[in-house]
Enzyme design. Structure first.
Site, PDB file in Angstrom:
ATOM      1  N   CYS A  69      -6.252  -3.482   1.432  1.00  0.00           N
ATOM      2  CA  CYS A  69      -5.577  -3.568   3.219  1.00  0.00           C
ATOM      3  C   CYS A  69      -7.220  -3.886   3.832  1.00  0.00           C
ATOM      4  O   CYS A  69      -7.206  -5.204   4.404  1.00  0.00           O
ATOM      5  CB  CYS A  69      -4.819  -2.078   4.094  1.00  0.00           C
ATOM      6  SG  CYS A  69      -4.058  -2.582   5.174  1.00  0.00           S
TER       7      CYS A  69
ATOM      8  N   LYS B 109      -9.748   2.990  -2.468  1.00  0.00           N
ATOM      9  CA  LYS B 109      -9.863   2.452  -1.576  1.00  0.00           C
ATOM     10  C   LYS B 109     -11.421   3.203  -0.614  1.00  0.00           C
ATOM     11  O   LYS B 109     -11.439   4.023  -0.913  1.00  0.00           O
ATOM     12  CB  LYS B 109      -8.320   2.943  -0.324  1.00  0.00           C
ATOM     13  CG  LYS B 109      -8.851   1.866   0.470  1.00  0.00           C
ATOM     14  CD  LYS B 109      -7.353   1.794   1.498  1.00  0.00           C
ATOM     15  CE  LYS B 109      -7.574   0.811   2.823  1.00  0.00           C
ATOM     16  NZ  LYS B 109      -6.732   1.223   3.720  1.00  0.00           N
TER      17      LYS B 109
ATOM     18  N   SER C 101      20.634  -1.933  34.275  1.00  0.00           N
ATOM     19  CA  SER C 101      20.341  -1.612  35.482  1.00  0.00           C
ATOM     20  C   SER C 101      20.136  -3.231  36.073  1.00  0.00           C
ATOM     21  O   SER C 101      20.527  -3.228  37.421  1.00  0.00           O
ATOM     22  CB  SER C 101      18.783  -1.263  35.515  1.00  0.00           C
ATOM     23  OG  SER C 101      17.833  -2.398  35.209  1.00  0.00           O
TER      24      SER C 101
ATOM     25  N   GLU D 143       0.366  -1.138  -0.007  1.00  0.00           N
ATOM     26  CA  GLU D 143      -0.101  -0.008   0.246  1.00  0.00           C
ATOM     27  C   GLU D 143       0.928   1.042   0.397  1.00  0.00           C
ATOM     28  O   GLU D 143       1.626   1.390   0.569  1.00  0.00           O
ATOM     29  CB  GLU D 143      -0.667  -0.038   1.305  1.00  0.00           C
ATOM     30  CG  GLU D 143      -1.910   1.244   1.333  1.00  0.00           C
ATOM     31  CD  GLU D 143      -2.701   0.297   2.464  1.00  0.00           C
ATOM     32  OE1 GLU D 143      -4.028   1.722   2.338  1.00  0.00           O
ATOM     33  OE2 GLU D 143      -3.083  -0.201   3.079  1.00  0.00           O
TER      34      GLU D 143
END
Length: 700
Positions: free
Chosen positions: A175, A114, A356, A45
């Site tokens: 999509c 789209k 840490s 896309e």
């Protein structure tokens, strides 16, 4: 017989606004597709400009440069004799659309905008694009002059249409249209479309890949057909990682697939499939659409065949089994690939991590180590792009990494920042892990800096704050913790900028953060402490998943130092030790466990729960563990902490997006940051419900 077709789909590591690089990757994918005799090539896309351009879509430059790239593609001899399907933004009648452009031999065949937009979660497509709402309607699109000069066309079809070749019919989904309950492939299939294509920019989230595969298999199980899926790959400039998985499916079976996680910039998946298999499958199951209001698909005809005349000896691809990654593998691979994209495109020469000796920072260190493992494997697999990028990052044109520990030492610096409140145990754990992964490790004591800052405060005010154990107030105690945390941030950036300079090496380092998603939910971190970094690969991952990930790393990478890290309770080590031992733990400070936080986070974001509805759900979920009164106390405590600390999320370090309940204010979780922290009405509803439940219990 002319019934077997070879088609190609791909995953491309496109980068927003990198028009030159995007063009080269598109062209490369077409070239590879042609070497496999494919006659149709599908890309991701918005591949020309990059999916993540965001508000750059408003700029006329983005549209102009997209058309300039399209012109170069049309002119290239590489794109001849193959139908090319590319994605780009197009403005039609002053409205901006997210489009697919299909072309063949210097002619544009059609433009398909789209129709169903992604506008939830991390997606905001309706901010930049309009959906094409005219189903089965096609209009004329007047091509810009720079395209007319190449194609000789004034106008081309624009709208909801399909492509009809001499041997089959091809329809487009984009999509989110696949995920929608009214997916276009349903009616297209019933109207005779045999090949469906889907160009996506679908991001990685933990445990999500199977949903995508199931949708594609289901799409062709219901009514038959061939489904091509293309996807973006990599970090295109934001918090998400697009995870590839290009595939070809037919009649409910996946017959070809690409990798989910990979360092390759261009991956092309090809498959040879038999159109007669689709027709046989449909002959028994499908009936034509008979509704009186139904409008058939508008077909754009092209004098071109995907199949050859004599293909009887051409073998077709057979169904394959898709083995999904475990969540632990996904954490090892997705954030690692995202980090590499960020490093190689940022111009920096490595990473610096305050280590840490706890679960969170150790998880970040293991992800960097996993990245180095992937890089070394890519070099062994002759990936010249990866080798070139490594040499550019380390500043050595002759360098060739042999193993991950060696590469880690070149690009990764870890530092343990000790104070008088740090234990020797955490210091040793950090040192052992750094030794096993191969990072350049520094031991830094921050006491001098902390005392210097407190000295300034005392000189100005005449007051000297004390910890709670020494008789100080809560406010003093918190301030003394915060100054240590913020000094660590300042020193992390100082060493990131100058540590290579001090050793005579060029470049600077990116500072990595290591706050997990659960701590972000409650704001259990100091604003502008060492959680304030350049990027954070674990900011969207829960503590529970991180512990499982470290168990996986212990076996996968033989990092035995992780065993002691996992066995130790999480602690910030910001308060004085008691008899040399840590007296402060994260879960005690937060007032709830990390597993409880994960559940609350999912209910808050994914299930859309406020305080009262969350209480109503948790009294059932936790009924075997806590009483209604105890559940009420947990819910109230969380929302107080959440509302008091919500402002911290406006400045949170950009983090890898891996969970649907991320509290990231900047892209995902759009909520206020100033609340009435008493939640008077909501908490009263909870209290009333607890009282009613208590009365009901007494009556029984």
């Amino acid at each position: 017989m002319g019934r077997k077709v070879t088609v190609a789909t791909c995953s491309l590591n496109q980068w927003s606004l990198d028009f030159e690089g995007n063009y080269e990757r598109i062209l490369k994918s077409i070239e590879i597709a042609k070497t496999h005799q494919a006659k149709y090539r599908l890309g991701p896309e918005l591949e020309i400009c990059g999916y993540g351009c965001a508000d750059h879509f408003y700029e006329s430059d983005t549209l102009l440069h997209s058309f300039q790239v399209l012109r170069k593609l049309l002119e290239s001899p590489v794109t001849q004799d193959i139908i090319c399907d590319v994605g780009m933004p197009i403005m039609h009648q002053n409205v901006r659309y997210n489009c697919r452009v299909l072309f063949l031999n210097r002619k544009i065949l059609l433009i398909r905008p789209k129709m169903l937009m992604a506008n939830q979660g991390i997606y905001r497509e309706l901010r930049w694009f309009s959906p094409w709402n005219l189903q089965r309607n096609v209009e004329e699109y007047f091509l810009p002059r720079i395209i007319q000069e190449v194609t000789g066309q004034d106008t081309v079809p624009f709208g909801d249409c399909v492509l009809s070749t001499k041997d089959t019919c091809i329809g487009t989904e984009i999509c989110a249209e696949l995920w929608n309950p009214r997916s276009p492939h349903v009616n297209m299939g019933l109207d005779g479309v045999e090949i469906f294509t889907n160009s996506s920019a679908s991001h990685h989230e933990l445990r999500k890949a199977n949903q995508r595969v199931d949708l594609i298999k289901s799409a062709t199980t219901k009514s038959g057909g061939i489904y091509l899926y293309a996807n973006q790959r990599g970090c295109d400039g934001d918090r998400v990682y697009y995870d590839g998985c290009a595939m070809v499916a037919i009649n409910g079976d996946v017959v070809a697939r690409g990798a989910q996680f990979s360092l390759g910039d261009v991956e092309v998946v090809t498959a040879t499939v038999d159109l007669e298999d689709v027709r046989s499958f449909r002959g028994e199951l499908c009936q034509p659409l008979l509704e009186s209001e139904h409008k058939p698909c508008r077909r754009v005809r092209v004098d071109f065949s995907l199949s050859a005349c004599d293909d009887v000896y051409l073998p077709t691809h057979q169904p394959i089994i898709w083995n999904f990654h475990t969540p632990e593998e996904e954490i090892s691979l997705g954030p690692a690939c995202w980090l590499w994209d960020y490093l190689r495109r940022s111009g920096q020469t490595g990473f610096l991590l305050p280590l840490s000796g706890g679960v969170d920072s150790s998880s970040t260190a293991c992800i960097v180590h996993s990245m180095c493992v992937l890089l070394c494997q890519a070099v062994k697999d002759s990936n010249t792009q990866v080798l070139s990028d490594i040499r550019r990052v380390v500043g050595d044109d002759s360098y060739c990494p042999q193993e991950a520990r060696e590469l880690c030492g070149r690009i990764f610096t870890t530092c343990y920042m000790a104070s008088e409140n740090s234990s020797s145990e955490t210091q040793n754990r950090a040192k052992d892990l750094a030794c096993q992964i191969g990072s350049t490790h520094l031991n830094i004591n921050i006491d001098m800096a902390v005392k210097g800052i407190l000295g300034i405060f005392t000189m100005v005010t005449g007051m000297c704050p004390r910890f709670r154990v020494n008789g100080g107030s809560h406010r003093e105690n918190l301030a003394l913790q915060n100054i240590q945390a913020r000094v660590r941030m300042v020193l992390a950036y100082l060493f990131a900028q100058l540590s290579l300079w001090a050793s005579g090496r060029p470049g600077g380092l990116l500072v990595l953060g290591s706050a997990n998603v659960d701590e972000s939910l409650t704001g259990y971190f100091t604003k502008y402490d060492c959680s304030s970094a350049d990027i954070n690969p674990i900011g969207g991952i829960s503590k529970t998943d991180l512990k499982s990930f470290l168990l996986y790393c212990t076996e996968r990478f033989q990092l035995t130092a992780l065993t002691r890290i996992l066995a130790s309770p999480p602690t910030a080590e910001l308060e004085p030790l008691t008899d040399g031992q840590v007296s402060q733990t994260d879960e005690a400070d937060m007032g709830m466990t990390y597993s409880e936080l994960s559940m609350i986070g999912r209910l808050r974001k994914i299930s859309k729960c406020g305080p009262f509805s969350m209480f109503c759900k948790l009294i059932h979920i936790w009924k075997d563990l806590l009483s209604p009164m105890e559940v009420a106390q947990k819910v109230k405590h969380f929302f107080r902490m959440y509302s008091v600390n919500r402002h911290k999320m406006t400045t949170v370090t950009p983090s890898y997006h891996a969970e649907g309940y991320s509290p990231d204010d900047n892209r995902f979780d759009h909520r206020p940051f100033l609340y009435n922290t008493l939640w008077t009405w909501q908490f009263r509803c909870i209290d009333n419900q607890v009282s009613q439940m208590a009365k009901s219990t007494l009556k029984q």
